[in-house]
Design an enzyme around this catalytic site. Structure first.
Site, short mmCIF file in Angstrom:
data_model
loop_
_atom_site.label_atom_id
_atom_site.label_comp_id
_atom_site.label_asym_id
_atom_site.label_seq_id
_atom_site.Cartn_x
_atom_site.Cartn_y
_atom_site.Cartn_z
N HIS A 23 -30.95 19.00 -7.94
CA HIS A 23 -31.07 20.15 -7.10
C HIS A 23 -31.71 19.46 -5.80
CE1 HIS A 23 -32.35 23.81 -5.37
NE2 HIS A 23 -33.54 23.33 -4.79
N GLY A 75 8.52 19.22 1.16
CA GLY A 75 8.35 18.52 -0.16
C GLY A 75 9.02 17.04 0.28
N VAL A 76 8.92 16.39 -0.99
CA VAL A 76 9.54 15.22 -0.91
C VAL A 76 10.63 14.93 -1.91
CG1 VAL A 76 7.62 13.78 0.18
CG2 VAL A 76 7.76 14.03 -2.40
N GLY A 119 14.35 -4.70 -2.76
CA GLY A 119 14.67 -4.91 -4.18
C GLY A 119 15.88 -3.98 -4.78
N GLY A 126 0.88 -1.32 -0.09
CA GLY A 126 0.10 0.24 -0.10
C GLY A 126 1.11 1.10 0.25
N LYS A 165 -6.77 11.34 5.93
CA LYS A 165 -7.84 11.62 5.84
C LYS A 165 -8.91 11.15 7.10
CE LYS A 165 -6.23 13.35 2.47
NZ LYS A 165 -4.98 13.31 2.53
N GLY A 197 2.17 23.47 2.18
CA GLY A 197 1.64 22.71 0.91
C GLY A 197 0.67 22.01 1.32
N ALA A 198 -0.09 20.73 0.65
CA ALA A 198 -1.28 20.15 1.16
C ALA A 198 -0.94 19.33 2.42
CB ALA A 198 -1.41 19.03 0.06
#
Ligand code: FAD
Length: 628
Positions: free
Chosen positions: A607, A421-422, A267, A191, A203, A334-335
């Site tokens: 509506h 940032g990343v 890996g 994931g 979230k 940022g977000a």
């Protein structure tokens, strides 16, 4: 003689499981072959009749040598064999169809030509005078020549994916669905960042934060009296972690369903087709036709403040703290920075949010950034825009930050979250001798996600995408988002195994921030379009004029749509408000289907819904709005 392992140079034909003249089906194990590592079955690539067994049992021959010939349906095996034997078994010649391929075979010799050429080695045209005067053989014989191509190298897998995030797991599952032999190597939980440490757990926290905030700020107005309210921080964290765990297990289930093999380990690409896997049990190598690198990204560190996981932390620690901090400083708006500011503020932590650029969410349309700034400030978040963090000092109590710029002072906090940032997770992803091109910590790919190495692909947060100079997108920065990672991975797998040829339009990537109010956008912002001197029409509709928003008590925000003035083309979407992240998909589809403002207005919106604001915003752009 197929190459059955990466190091195999010759093989012994241990046993024929079929006799000359026997019928064979594609996939039948017609012979056993001993390689340098093991004895392995050799499968027929085609169905037909085994016309020639060119190598005797016990004979050792070089990789690429013809070991047998299969006659396809409609071909005469006897004729094919006699043509082969006519050449004395040492220089059989079978003419190919097509004007330029007069082929001379030397059985039991490695085929000097590359994959896909006739196994009966092609003589250079200039040296093939006598041959070239031969008449091409009948069609069946020509086909027979094709059939003596060396079997395609059989690797351990069709695909090895390194990394099991939204890019890696999507690639692995899709390839599994296409019945490919797939191995996914993931060193942590399946994931990736998204399910375990990013999109989803945050979230969950934000939902809980919003719930607490609503109770605190709106209960009385809605006729509810709460005598005593307590927030159980540990329970909030536990719910978020539980969701992450559940989703990660779900990916494991999908892997089993689609027969994707998973190795828990690290890996490393050694060279094209070959990967080293290091697990708790040891190290092994595995080969594959194709390798996809999907190793994601990690938070960028400030040069003067190393992460310590306690006082100077990343988002990973911020979503799993042992106790609720009383004061939190967040560097970077940022977000990710804004979402944590939103959550911790909602549950009562004193939050200072520091951003060097002039606005919060600096990549958004300025109208959106300004609204979020005001909303945050109103809620008591200490917003410091245009402010640089000069220094971070650790103390017994926490951290002291020295700020300069618009806010010029020192502040103290229990903990500082650095969300600036990343950086690509590429250290050690490839052996340095592999020659994999990495620039500024990211794997260099072209718009089809090809790296500089043959059959090695890279997708998701670990890449730096390079568009050709002449393309409008030259110099564009790769957006690090889960849905981008997912789509890139799907595109590569579809391209490799299902003939797909879809390309992402990076100018119109949807992006969401789950603050309260939420932010959702796609395409260009007003400032960019003005700088480009585009002739635009703007339609802006405030949620304050929406009946549904009023009923929901969610009037903060707006929908702002930017259209090309001449053609009505949708160029930009900028929304801020309750649940606008759920409204964005409509406009993604509108853009994809090239809908104009007229078509958005004429599409009947139900509506009362928040989505009516989209129809009204388009209406504002062309003068047909009713409710404003
Ligand atoms: P990742 O998800 O990072 O997965 C890479 C995987 O590779 C990891 O599991 C890692 O363990 C593994 N790995 C690395 N190296 C190796 C190796 N050598 N061997 C084996 N395994 C290896 N995006 C959104 O679209 N929406 C959001 O709301 C959102 N919220 C976010 C919130 C936070 C706090 C963060 C940090 C990110 C958020 N993102 C969001 C971004 C999103 O998580 C990433 O864009 C997405 O996860 C990228 O997917 P990926 O598969 O490229 O990489």
């Amino acid at each position: 003689m197929p190459q059955l392992s990466d190091t195999m140079a010759e093989g012994t034909l241990v046993k024929w499981n079929k006799k000359q003249g026997d019928k064979v089906k594609a996939g039948d194990e017609i012979a056993d072959i001993e390689t340098d590592k093991a004895t392995m079955p050799f499968e027929a690539a085609e169905s037909g009749v085994l016309a020639v067994t060119a190598v005797a049992e016990g004979e050792k021959v070089a990789v690429g040598t013809i070991i047998g010939v299969i006659a396809e349906a409609g071909e005469d095996p006897t004729e094919l064999r006699s043509r082969y034997e006519k050449k004395g078994g040492s220089a059989a010649k079978v003419a190919q169809s097509g004007p330029s391929k007069q082929a001379t075979a030397k059985p039991n010799q490695p085929d000097p030509s590359s994959e896909g050429s006739a196994a009966l080695s092609d003589k250079p045209k200039s040296a093939g005078k006598a041959d070239s005067q031969e008449q091409p053989g009948p069609k069946s014989a020509a086909k027979g020549a094709d059939l003596v191509k060396p079997a395609k190298t059989r690797y351990d897998y069709d695909l090895i994916v390194i990394g099991g995030g939204p890019a890696g797991y999507a690639a692995a599952i899709r390839a599994g669905q296409l019945k490919k032999r797939v191995l996914c190597v993931e060193k942590e939980n399946l994931g990736g960042t998204c399910l375990n440490w990013g999109c989803i757990p945050t979230k969950a926290l934000l939902e809980d934060g919003a719930f607490v905030r609503k109770l605190r700020t709106e209960a009385t107005d809605r006729g509810v009296t709460i005598k005593e309210m307590k927030v159980d921080f540990a329970k909030i964290i536990a719910r978020s972690r539980g969701i992450a765990e559940k989703l990660s297990k779900g990916i494991g289930f999908l892997f089993s369903k689609h027969q994707v093999r998973r190795d828990t380990g690290t890996g490393q690409l050694l060279k094209p087709h070959l990967v080293r896997i290091t697990t708790e049990q040891g190290t092994r190598e595995a080969s594959a036709d194709h390798v996809i690198l999907a190793t994601g990204a990690k938070p960028t560190e400030l040069p003067f403040a190393k992460f310590d996981g306690r006082q100077i932390i990343t988002s990973r620690e911020a979503m799993n703290l042992p106790t609720q901090p009383r004061r939190m400083a967040i560097i970077g708006a940022g977000a990710i920075g804004c979402e944590f500011a939103d959550f911790y503020n909602a549950i009562g932590t004193e939050v200072t949010l520091i951003e060097m650029l002039p606005h919060l969410l600096p990549n958004e349309d300025e109208d959106v950034s300004i609204l979020i700034e005001r909303s945050f400030a109103k809620r008591g978040i200490n917003v410091c825009i245009g402010t640089k963090t000069e220094k971070i000092e650790k103390s017994q109590q926490g951290v002291k930050l020295t700020l300069s710029g618009k806010t010029d002072k020192t502040i103290e906090a229990d903990v500082v979250l650095v969300a600036v940032g990343v950086t690509g997770n590429t250290q050690g992803v490839a052996d340095p001798n592999s020659g994999l091109a990495i620039e500024r910590g990211r794997i260099k790919v072209d718009p089809q996600y090809k790296t500089n190495l043959e059959n090695v692909w890279a997708v998701g947060d670990c890449v730096s995408i390079h568009f050709p100079e002449q393309e409008a997108m030259a110099g564009y920065r790769h957006p690090d988002l889960a849905h981008v990672a997912h789509h890139e991975a799907m595109n590569v797998v579809e391209h490799l195994f299902a003939g797909g040829d879809h390309r992402i339009d990076y100018r119109f990537i949807p992006g969401c921030t789950y603050t309260h109010p939420q932010v959702a956008s796609m395409g260009m912002n007003e400032k960019t379009l003005r700088e480009q001197k585009r002739n635009i029409r703007i339609g802006k509709f405030p949620f304050g004029a929406s009946g549904r928003a009023l009923a929901a008590g969610a009037t903060e925000g707006f929908v702002k749509l930017l259209f090309d003035a001449e053609y009505g083309e949708l160029l930009g979407v900028h929304m801020v408000g309750e649940n606008v992240t759920e409204l964005l998909a409509e406009l993604v589809l509108a853009r994809k289907l090239e809908a104009t403002e007229a078509e958005i207005i004429e599409a009947m919106h139900p509506h009362p819904t928040m989505s009516e604001a989209i129809m009204e915003a388009a209406g504002v752009a062309d003068g047909r709005a009713i409710h404003i």
